[in-house]
Design a protein around this motif. Structure first.
Motif, PDB file in Angstrom:
ATOM      1  N   LYS A  21      -3.010  -6.450   4.894  1.00  0.00           N
ATOM      2  CA  LYS A  21      -3.710  -4.932   4.942  1.00  0.00           C
ATOM      3  C   LYS A  21      -3.977  -4.443   6.081  1.00  0.00           C
ATOM      4  CE  LYS A  21      -7.265  -2.514   2.675  1.00  0.00           C
ATOM      5  NZ  LYS A  21      -8.553  -2.533   1.765  1.00  0.00           N
ATOM      6  N   THR A  24      -5.970  -1.152   7.722  1.00  0.00           N
ATOM      7  CA  THR A  24      -7.001  -0.415   7.478  1.00  0.00           C
ATOM      8  C   THR A  24      -7.342   0.508   8.881  1.00  0.00           C
ATOM      9  OG1 THR A  24      -8.114  -1.902   6.140  1.00  0.00           O
ATOM     10  CG2 THR A  24      -9.514   0.062   6.857  1.00  0.00           C
ATOM     11  N   SER A  30      -2.016  -0.481   2.836  1.00  0.00           N
ATOM     12  CA  SER A  30      -2.703   0.112   3.794  1.00  0.00           C
ATOM     13  C   SER A  30      -3.836   1.028   3.275  1.00  0.00           C
ATOM     14  CB  SER A  30      -1.728   1.256   4.713  1.00  0.00           C
ATOM     15  OG  SER A  30      -1.389   2.265   3.663  1.00  0.00           O
ATOM     16  N   ASP A  31      -4.707   1.222   3.920  1.00  0.00           N
ATOM     17  CA  ASP A  31      -6.336   2.106   3.628  1.00  0.00           C
ATOM     18  C   ASP A  31      -6.559   3.121   4.924  1.00  0.00           C
ATOM     19  OD1 ASP A  31      -8.227   3.554   2.759  1.00  0.00           O
ATOM     20  OD2 ASP A  31      -9.666   1.538   2.665  1.00  0.00           O
TER      21      ASP A  31
END
Length: 668
Positions: A602, A604, A565-566
């Protein structure tokens, strides 16, 4: 007889010039500019001085000069010019040359031209040109009129006086038979009167154009303009100009050798004169001259002589050279028709010599005078003098023949040009019709396309609504189904794991087994897992960011799936919206791990001033989102789309063989 009445066409120019009103009585449309005319009428005694009827009073000149000199003493040069304008207007109405006025005005103009407005300059030039004309001085008349039209107009009344000056110039050019310049200045006057909305003087110009075409023997064109001019002045209710137009019809019929038609219009003039209040002396004298002509044509000696006597008396009283010459011509015709002795040959000879001495002599006038003098001296057997006039008449007849031919050629040329214009207009009308048809077709086509587009949009919207309705119904159905499945799963989990573990724990307690603590740990872990699936642990306390990080950790620890995760998020969304966003991300990651055959994923989250953006991306096998939504058996996707709608967000799902990307946009 025909030659005699050619005189009237020259005199008509001046007749109309004096019929045109330059005073404030002229009814013109109002325009927003400085009203110079209204200001003039506020000056002391201005209206009285402007009234031509007052000119014959004993105190007129003294009064006019007193007010003029008073303004000069006070250096009010503009007002001094205004008093000269009033004086000039009175003279114009009386057709009278005043040497005192001419000298005073010309000296004032030459001295103070730079001290007065352009409008005042134009007015003075007009009246000085008219005074020169009354004095039979054409060269200075040309000079003054040309100066008057060179100035740039400053107001409506200024434009009007420039219009009058243009057709006064046309009058002068007509006298010297320069018909090209005559027509040029008449058209210039017409354009000005059209511009300021002066309909009456538009009629005047048409009447003057008629005179040109008569002189060039273009009688068809002459009649067209005369008819148009008479129609305008009658509609405007201008008695003076209507009277003048009737007199032109008299002359026009004489030019066509239609004596009966001429007499008919003379009778119309007589009737009109009775309905013409304040008819001026000039028109009265003219009417008596024409009535004399009527009785001469009908060979009624006594009646003709009676009207000639009245005309002569009025002419002598007027001191007008123009009327003197016209009355003299009638007397010459009377003498020839009734074989009488010419009573005033000296006057006729004086006029003849004065005209002959001019730089551009009026041959029409000379012809009338020469004819009478030739007859007179022939009867007196003074053949030497008779021969002088006979020679002139023979030479002039050749010249008139040439002019007649030129006139016919001019009329043919004008007809040819008219036909060319008409053909051009017809061609333009065809082109316009074609363009209108094309525009109509384009408009119909555009309307048709717009209707098709509207129908398509309605159909598309209807289809979208129907699709959304089906999806909503499917989602509701699946939600109920999934709720039951979830309850069964929870029951199964509790039965298969927690229940079995508790049984084992009871057995361990009975046997006092060393496995006691391990069993308790297993039970606690199972309860935690069930709890986490029902509601994220301490979401209200941890918040969105930490809850997502826990989600990624569990995915990696429990399922050996690389999920990162970002998150760049400051926490501006409400708790309710954050929870729904979390559920959407949870659903997307669950689908990713169960169905995508992905190696990694992922999450974001970013934001700006207005929106929060979330993206869930994997490198799996992908799927056809539209087909799955249409089938209605994809609870995960429906869960994502419905939750996004609930929080007023938008979702965009892109999927292919390289993976799936779900993008969310949520307003703050």
């Amino acid at each position: 007889m025909k030659n005699l009445f050619l005189l009237f066409f020259s005199a008509a120019f001046y007749l109309f010039a004096i019929s045109c009103d330059t005073s404030s009585e002229q009814k013109l449309p109002q325009i927003e500019e400085k009203n110079v005319e209204e200001y003039r009428h506020t000056l002391p005694a201005y209206e009285w001085l402007e009234n031509g009827a007052n000119y014959r009073t004993e105190i007129y000149k003294d009064s006019a000069l007193y007010h003029f000199n008073h303004q000069i003493e006070n250096k009010n040069y503009e007002d001094a010019a205004n008093y000269l304008i009033a004086y000039g207007n009175a003279l114009d109405r009386n057709i009278h040359f005043d040497s005192i006025y001419f000298k005073t005005s010309s000296d004032f103009y030459n001295t103070h031209k730079k001290d007065i407005s352009g409008e005042a300059q134009s007015y003075l030039c007009y009246y000085l040109g008219a005074q020169s004309y009354f004095n039979h001085q054409l060269d200075p008349s040309f000079k003054w009129f040309k100066q008057g039209i060179e100035l740039k107009p400053e107001s409506k009344s200024h434009k009007q006086i420039i219009g009058f000056t243009n057709f006064s110039l046309a009058q002068n050019y007509s006298l010297v038979r320069d018909f090209e310049n005559t027509e040029k200045h008449l058209i210039a006057a017409l354009r000005i009167f059209e511009d300021i909305g002066d309909v009456t003087n538009q009629g005047t110009v048409y009447l003057l154009l008629h005179d040109i075409f008569v002189k060039t023997s273009a009688l068809d064109e002459a009649e067209k303009n005369l008819k148009k001019g008479l129609q305008i002045v009658k509609q405007q209710g201008n008695k003076s100009l209507t009277f003048s137009a009737y007199s032109l019809y008299v002359n026009f019929n004489i030019a066509k050798a239609d004596t009966i038609g001429a007499i008919k219009y003379i009778d119309s003039m007589a009737i009109h004169a009775k309905q013409y209040p304040g008819i001026n002396n000039y028109h009265k004298a003219l009417l008596n001259q024409l009535l004399a002509f009527k009785h001469i044509a009908q060979r009624e000696d006594k009646e003709a002589l009676d009207f000639l006597k009245i005309a002569r008396e009025m002419t002598d009283q007027s001191n007008s050279l123009d009327l003197q010459m016209r009355t003299l011509f009638q007397e010459i015709m009377y003498a020839e028709i009734f074989d009488k002795t010419l009573k005033n040959p000296e006057e006729a000879e004086r006029f003849y010599n004065e005209i002959a001495a001019e730089e551009e002599p009026n041959t029409q006038f000379m012809t009338q005078l020469g004819s009478g003098l030739y007859t007179y001296y022939t009867k007196k057997k003074d053949f030497e003098k008779a021969n002088i006039y006979a020679t002139f008449l023979l030479n002039n007849r050749d010249k008139e023949s040439k002019e007649l031919i030129q006139g016919k050629l001019f009329e043919l040329e004008r007809k040819f040009k008219t036909e060319q214009k008409e053909n051009k207009i017809l061609l333009q009308e065809k082109q316009l019709k074609s363009q209108r048809e094309w525009l109509f077709a384009m408009t119909i086509g555009a309307v048709f396309l717009i209707l098709i587009f509207i129908i398509f949009m309605i159909w598309h919207k209807s289809k979208s609504l129907a699709r959304e309705k089906v999806l909503a119904e499917n989602f509701t159905s699946l939600l109920l189904s999934k709720t039951e499945e979830e309850r069964k799963r929870i029951a199964s989990d509790l039965h298969d794991s927690v229940s079995n573990e508790l049984v084992n724990l009871r057995q361990a307690l009975e046997t006092n087994s060393s496995k006691f603590s391990v069993k308790i740990d297993n039970i606690l872990e199972e309860v935690r897992n069930i709890s986490r699936n029902l509601s994220p642990t301490l979401f209200d306390k941890l918040g969105l960011k930490l809850s997502i990080e826990q989600l990624t950790d569990r995915a990696q620890n429990q399922h050996s799936f690389l999920l990162t995760s970002d998150i760049d998020y400051s926490g501006d969304l409400s708790d309710t919206v954050e929870l729904q966003l979390y559920r959407i991300i949870q659903e997307a990651t669950t689908n990713m791990m169960k169905h995508a055959n992905a190696m990694a994923g992922k999450i974001t989250i970013t934001e700006d001033d207005k929106y929060v953006y979330a993206e869930i991306k994997d490198n799996g096998k992908g799927f056809d989102a539209d087909k799955m939504l249409e089938k209605g058996n994809c609870f995960g996707l429906l869960n994502i789309t419905e939750r996004t709608k609930f929080i007023n967000g938008t979702v965009n799902i892109k999927s292919n063989k390289n993976g799936t990307t779900i993008k969310l946009t949520i307003p703050k």
